[in-house]
Design an enzyme around this catalytic site. Structure first.
Site, PDB file in Angstrom:
ATOM      1  N   GLU A   1       0.823  -1.211   0.000  1.00  0.00           N
ATOM      2  CA  GLU A   1       0.000   0.000   0.000  1.00  0.00           C
ATOM      3  C   GLU A   1       0.863   1.269   0.000  1.00  0.00           C
ATOM      4  O   GLU A   1       0.392   2.343   0.343  1.00  0.00           O
ATOM      5  CB  GLU A   1      -0.957   0.015   1.207  1.00  0.00           C
ATOM      6  CG  GLU A   1      -1.599  -1.310   1.548  1.00  0.00           C
ATOM      7  CD  GLU A   1      -2.548  -1.816   0.487  1.00  0.00           C
ATOM      8  OE1 GLU A   1      -2.710  -1.145  -0.554  1.00  0.00           O
ATOM      9  OE2 GLU A   1      -3.156  -2.896   0.691  1.00  0.00           O
TER      10      GLU A   1
ATOM     11  N   ASP B   1      -1.615  -1.339 -10.470  1.00  0.00           N
ATOM     12  CA  ASP B   1      -1.822  -2.750 -10.171  1.00  0.00           C
ATOM     13  C   ASP B   1      -1.801  -3.526 -11.490  1.00  0.00           C
ATOM     14  O   ASP B   1      -2.476  -3.139 -12.457  1.00  0.00           O
ATOM     15  CB  ASP B   1      -3.166  -2.975  -9.486  1.00  0.00           C
ATOM     16  CG  ASP B   1      -3.178  -2.508  -8.048  1.00  0.00           C
ATOM     17  OD1 ASP B   1      -2.096  -2.353  -7.465  1.00  0.00           O
ATOM     18  OD2 ASP B   1      -4.283  -2.298  -7.502  1.00  0.00           O
TER      19      ASP B   1
END
Length: 486
Positions: free
Chosen positions: A182, A316
């Protein structure tokens, strides 16, 4: 041709441990969809770049917990079955959705051939070939992708070293860079990284006060932070103006329920599913060309604004193909078009070698989540998970790790604790994405950890540990004794 500057594309590949934990709509289905629609085409693209002799094409992050699943025999069988089922569903759609059926049948056939030809022995042989040829730079990370700032330092160090060791076992050496889960950071973590052999890591752009045009040593360490350029990254990523929302692209959320196939194009943001227009690949191709050109122009403009410095765009991996159907085609087209526009495309390692290293910086506590702080993983909405994680860590550190030989009960207890501490559960709750499943997963791993910890303290539990290892068995090399205090 004038050299405009340097561009790094960083892809972060991650899914939590899903094997043996449900199938549909979340669980193993999530893994197999991402495998079929993202990992297969992206790896195929990289293999073709390797065959062409291209080096330093992009920086690929692969979390240890995902790598464990992509090598796992159970998951490999499940993925093959899923691909076969996709093939059958495409045939079944024929009488009602003739054009979609033919399109999906070709895609499923190609995917089955790819899997059976290249993937039957898992991901690691493919990944090792790409790293050995320097086609990519690999980023690793902590074992189960925990939000590191909220971990006790002892557990944080253990999770990172376990993850790096796992990658080394699969590929022959540990990566020098990591994707910090993250992009979570708290001041001082750079010293943890240095001790573990990590030389570079990713943060979000605001953590570097918006100046991401070079890598920067963090504090008084030699560890380099790379920041994501938001202007460039958001050309793709933004939910408001990002490319995947174009009306011509295939709509992710609209299903043909008898077959599970996706027959519609986006059409419009406020168009109801039953009113969306049929997907037309030719229209999507026109949009794709436009978005490739726009991205290249955006990169060149930003590079000129930073005097030919460094631009890092990060996404991602699952965005490309899984969430955005046309994403893999866009990705390859961009990586071919940028060098033609005078942009030096390389990896984070290549950017360091090219001299894109600036002056030291003090980073604030940060993440790439909402608000760029820790609220997604530490906010009121997930107070129950935060409390659970605190309890797991406290009980974990109270265990006796002084044994002379490995204990399978203790090892499995630690494995369950690491799975409980995954950052995914709090993220899914905060974002209201399968929140019930996320809370269930956090709770079941916490409960299993506590059960095994109790059994370990009483000198029992080998049968139970073996049973749980069959379901939750990543990181077979994990040695709980490494958690003993120094």
């Amino acid at each position: 041709m004038k050299r405009e500057g340097t561009f790094c594309l960083v892809l972060h590949s991650h899914l939590p441990w899903l094997a043996h934990h449900g199938a549909w709509p979340v669980g193993e289905e999530w893994l197999y969809q991402a495998w079929a629609h993202s990992y297969l085409p992206v790896v195929d693209m990289l293999r073709r770049f390797a065959d062409e002799g291209r080096t330093d094409v992009l920086t690929l992050g692969v979390t240890p917990v995902l790598a464990a699943q992509l090598d796992d025999p159970y998951c490999l069988r499940g993925a093959h079955d899923w691909l076969g089922n996709w093939h059958l569903r495409a045939q079944y759609a024929g009488p009602r959705l003739r054009e979609l059926s033919a399109y999906e049948h070709r895609a499923a056939t190609w995917s089955l051939e790819q899997f059976e030809t290249h993937w039957r022995h898992g991901f690691s042989p493919l990944l090792r070939a790409l790293t050995d040829s320097s086609t990519i730079e690999l980023l690793g990370g902590p074992a189960t992708h925990p939000f590191q700032p909220l971990l006790d330092p002892r557990i944080r160090d253990f999770a990172l070293r376990t993850g790096l060791a796992d990658t080394a076992l699969r590929l022959g050496s540990a990566p020098e860079g990591i994707w910090a889960p993250e992009c979570g950071y708290s001041p001082g973590m750079e010293h943890d990284y240095a001790r573990a052999g990590v030389r570079r890591f990713m943060v979000d752009g605001p953590a570097m006060h918006g100046d991401t045009s070079s890598a920067r040593p963090v504090g008084d360490s030699d560890v380099l932070a790379f920041g994501r350029d938001l202007e460039v990254s958001y050309r793709v990523w933004s939910p408001k103006v990002g490319y995947p929302g174009d009306p011509a692209y295939r709509d992710f959320h609209t299903y043909d329920h008898p077959t599970g196939l996706k027959p519609a194009r986006v059409t419009g943001k406020n168009v109801a599913p039953h009113e969306k227009r049929p997907y037309e690949p030719a229209l999507a191709s026109v949009a794709l060309e436009r978005h490739v050109a726009d991205f290249v122009e955006t990169v060149v403009r930003r590079l000129r604004a930073v005097d030919g410095g460094l631009i890092v765009a990060a996404y991602d991996t699952e965005l490309f193909g899984h969430w955005w159907h046309e994403g893999p085609q866009w990705l390859e087209a961009v990586l071919r078009a940028l060098p033609e526009a005078g942009v030096h495309v390389t990896t984070l390692r290549g950017a360091v070698d090219a001299g894109h290293v600036g002056t030291p910086i003090e980073l604030p506590a940060s993440s790439w989540g909402t608000g760029k702080d820790w609220r997604v993983w530490d906010g009121a909405q997930v107070s129950d998970i935060v409390s659970l994680n605190t309890q797991v860590q406290r009980e974990l550190l109270e265990l006796d790790f002084s044994g002379e030989v490995r204990d399978p009960v203790l090892d499995q207890a630690v494995r369950e604790a690491l799975l409980a501490l995954s950052s995914d559960w709090a993220f899914m709750v905060t974002k209201d994405s399968a929140a019930d499943y996320a809370r269930y997963r956090a709770k079941i791993h916490s409960d299993r950890f506590s059960e095994l910890a109790t059994l370990f303290r009483s000198g029992r539990g080998h049968a139970r540990a073996s049973e749980l290892r069959a379901a939750d068995g990543p990181f077979g090399h994990l040695d709980a004794r490494s958690l003993r205090p120094n």
